[in-house]
Design a protein around this motif. Structure first.
Motif, PDB file in Angstrom:
ATOM      1  N   VAL A  55       0.834  -1.199   0.000  1.00  0.00           N
ATOM      2  CA  VAL A  55       0.000   0.000   0.000  1.00  0.00           C
ATOM      3  C   VAL A  55       0.872   1.254   0.000  1.00  0.00           C
ATOM      4  O   VAL A  55       0.605   2.213  -0.733  1.00  0.00           O
ATOM      5  CB  VAL A  55      -0.978  -0.025   1.201  1.00  0.00           C
ATOM      6  N   GLU A  56       1.945   1.250   0.787  1.00  0.00           N
ATOM      7  CA  GLU A  56       2.860   2.393   0.799  1.00  0.00           C
ATOM      8  C   GLU A  56       3.548   2.554  -0.554  1.00  0.00           C
ATOM      9  O   GLU A  56       3.724   3.665  -1.033  1.00  0.00           O
ATOM     10  CB  GLU A  56       3.899   2.233   1.908  1.00  0.00           C
ATOM     11  N   PHE A  57       3.918   1.443  -1.166  1.00  0.00           N
ATOM     12  CA  PHE A  57       4.547   1.492  -2.488  1.00  0.00           C
ATOM     13  C   PHE A  57       3.622   2.153  -3.501  1.00  0.00           C
ATOM     14  O   PHE A  57       4.054   2.904  -4.367  1.00  0.00           O
ATOM     15  CB  PHE A  57       4.908   0.078  -2.948  1.00  0.00           C
ATOM     16  N   THR A  61      -3.171   5.004   1.373  1.00  0.00           N
ATOM     17  CA  THR A  61      -3.303   4.927   2.821  1.00  0.00           C
ATOM     18  C   THR A  61      -3.731   3.517   3.197  1.00  0.00           C
ATOM     19  O   THR A  61      -4.692   2.987   2.636  1.00  0.00           O
ATOM     20  CB  THR A  61      -4.352   5.935   3.322  1.00  0.00           C
ATOM     21  N   CYS A  62      -3.032   2.937   4.146  1.00  0.00           N
ATOM     22  CA  CYS A  62      -3.351   1.578   4.583  1.00  0.00           C
ATOM     23  C   CYS A  62      -4.560   1.607   5.516  1.00  0.00           C
ATOM     24  O   CYS A  62      -4.625   2.410   6.434  1.00  0.00           O
ATOM     25  CB  CYS A  62      -2.157   0.955   5.294  1.00  0.00           C
TER      26      CYS A  62
END
Length: 118
Positions: A55-57, A61-62
């Motif tokens: 998700v960060e990649f 937003t997780c």
């Protein structure tokens, strides 16, 4: 038509090429901006960590529901609908070993190409 050995060798060469090229590209950061690499075993054994990294990649937003795919009520049009509705689990890790006796040629070719099986 090619025999099974030729087809197996073709698949291994293709996999080997991807394996080598993706490592080179990632090391050189040429395609890192559009390719996220993770192993199935990592995803199913540490889903929270793997999902967070993915998700960060993607610069998103997780959310907690990323890990609770079994709670998603969106329609699914696939033969594996039951699997789609199952929680993330590691029950399939190592299932290939059931067929190891039948994969001798494939395993030998993969080892020759320095491709790890585990």
């Amino acid at each position: 038509m090619a025999n099974n050995d030729d087809f197996i060798r073709f698949l291994v060469v293709l996999l080997s090429s991807f394996n080598v090229n993706s490592k080179i590209y990632l090391k050189l950061a040429l395609i890192k901006v559009c390719l996220h690499d993770t192993f199935y075993e990592t995803l199913v054994n540490a889903p929270q960590s793997a999902a967070k990294k993915l998700v960060e990649f993607c610069d998103l937003t997780c959310r907690n529901n990323c890990l609770h795919i079994d709670k998603n009520s969106a329609p699914v049009a696939t033969a594996s609908a039951v699997q789609v509705r199952s929680s993330i689990n590691n029950r399939s890790v190592g299932n290939w070993k059931k067929y190891e006796n039948h994969l001798g040629k494939v395993i030998a070719i993969l080892k020759q190409a320095n491709i790890e099986l585990e």
